[in-house]
Design a protein around this motif. Structure first.
Motif, short mmCIF file in Angstrom:
data_model
loop_
_atom_site.label_atom_id
_atom_site.label_comp_id
_atom_site.label_asym_id
_atom_site.label_seq_id
_atom_site.Cartn_x
_atom_site.Cartn_y
_atom_site.Cartn_z
N GLU A 43 -13.31 8.51 12.65
CA GLU A 43 -13.49 8.53 11.20
C GLU A 43 -14.61 7.63 10.71
N ARG A 87 -7.21 3.59 -4.31
CA ARG A 87 -7.45 2.36 -3.55
C ARG A 87 -7.11 1.19 -4.45
N ILE A 128 -4.86 11.49 -0.19
CA ILE A 128 -5.41 10.90 1.03
C ILE A 128 -5.57 9.41 0.77
N CYS A 129 -5.20 8.58 1.71
CA CYS A 129 -5.23 7.15 1.42
C CYS A 129 -5.49 6.33 2.69
N GLY A 130 -5.78 5.06 2.44
CA GLY A 130 -5.97 4.12 3.53
C GLY A 130 -4.85 3.12 3.63
N SER A 169 -15.43 5.74 4.51
CA SER A 169 -15.86 6.47 3.32
C SER A 169 -15.71 7.97 3.47
N THR A 219 -2.25 12.00 3.73
CA THR A 219 -3.05 11.89 4.94
C THR A 219 -3.67 10.50 4.95
N ARG A 220 -3.64 9.84 6.09
CA ARG A 220 -4.22 8.49 6.21
C ARG A 220 -5.51 8.56 7.01
N MET A 221 -6.49 7.86 6.52
CA MET A 221 -7.80 7.91 7.16
C MET A 221 -8.59 6.68 6.76
N LYS A 237 -13.24 9.62 3.30
CA LYS A 237 -12.24 10.10 2.33
C LYS A 237 -12.91 10.65 1.07
N TYR A 274 -8.89 17.53 -0.60
CA TYR A 274 -7.86 16.66 -1.17
C TYR A 274 -8.18 16.44 -2.64
N TYR A 310 -7.66 9.97 -3.99
CA TYR A 310 -7.72 8.84 -3.06
C TYR A 310 -7.58 7.57 -3.89
#
Length: 280
Positions: free
Chosen positions: A99, A213, A164-166, A197, A192-194, A199, A208, A211
């Motif tokens: 990623e 943060r 989608i997130c971290g 950047s 979804t985790r990833m 995302k 998606y 996101y």
């Protein structure tokens, strides 16, 4: 593509090739910076390549994650500058997760104007441009070097937004967001985790919708991806104000919490405001 944009794309690929060369080595070292974040030879090799070449494209100051940060008194006098993260997602790189990205952005008057994001492991190259003097305005993706650019368009807000997130799995933030989405839409799949950047780019592709943060990031983590997403029709909004995320406005290089949304049309802001109230 305009020569400036093509050169930036080629430069990101060159830096990515240096990163992949390190990845193929049998042995390489991991050290810690003063903030305890990891750094490898790949970070430094990409930094050297990008910082040496950028003045030949547009000769303005450079801020890089892998270099000393100029004092805000100095930075505040810069009308334009390059903002780069030579290897965004060093932890993913160390774990051999594909990623990690190369981020190159041009900042003008506190706004990210050009953004290049390159994913070396998959050879995906993303470009966002807000200024017609540099070439075509819009968001684009190339998967075969930087020769055939496909335009990107983020999707409008659907009935069942995807996340989608971290954030780490099971975190309080993730649980709060899922509950809020469920209350508003009756639907909330596991996110979804990833890392990195990438995302922003997946939102720009329409894969998606959101996101969030709410934890710390630095300006070099977001600028390039922000342009890719904005130019595709999305937005990156400060969580507190829902104003676009800006740059070089304070002494700290840290971003405030933000929402990256695929649907940046003003008609959707009521939804994002409601979601913000439910999840804070």
């Amino acid at each position: 593509m305009d020569n400036t944009l093509s050169r930036l794309g080629a430069l990101a690929i060159e830096a990515g090739e240096a990163i992949e060369a390190v990845a193929r080595e049998a042995r390489w070292e991991i050290t810690e910076k003063s903030d305890l974040s990891p750094v490898t030879q790949a970070d430094l090799a990409a930094h050297d390549i990008i910082s040496a070449a950028l003045p030949g494209i547009i000769d303005v100051p450079i801020i890089s994650e892998e270099d000393a940060l100029a004092p805000f008194k100095t930075r505040s006098e810069w009308a334009r500058y390059w903002l780069i993260d030579p290897l965004d997602g060093t932890r993913e790189f160390i774990r051999a997760r594909p990623e990690y990205t190369v981020n190159i952005a041009l900042i003008t008057a506190g706004k990210a104007e050009i953004g290049i994001v390159y994913c070396p492991a998959s050879r995906r190259l993303y470009l966002g441009n807000h200024n017609a003097t540099h070439g075509p305005v819009g968001s684009f993706k190339a998967t075969d070097g930087n020769h055939h650019w496909l335009p990107l368009s983020a999707r409008r807000l659907p009935a069942e937004p995807t996340l989608i997130c971290g954030h780490r799995q099971g975190s309080a933030t993730e649980a709060q967001l899922r509950r809020a989405l469920s209350e508003l839409t009756g639907h909330s799949e596991a996110p979804t985790r990833m890392g990195s950047s990438i995302k922003f780019c997946l939102l720009a592709e329409g894969r998606y919708d959101l996101y969030p943060r709410l934890g710390p990031t630095s300006e070099w983590d977001t600028a390039a991806g922000q342009v890719v997403l904005e130019a595709a029709g999305g937005a990156v909004l400060e969580a507190r104000t829902l104003e676009p995320l800006g740059y070089n406005r304070r002494d700290s290089i840290l971003n405030p919490p933000f929402w990256a949304v695929a649907d940046g049309h003003p008609s959707s802001f009521g939804f994002w405001q409601t979601l913000r109230r439910h999840s804070t």
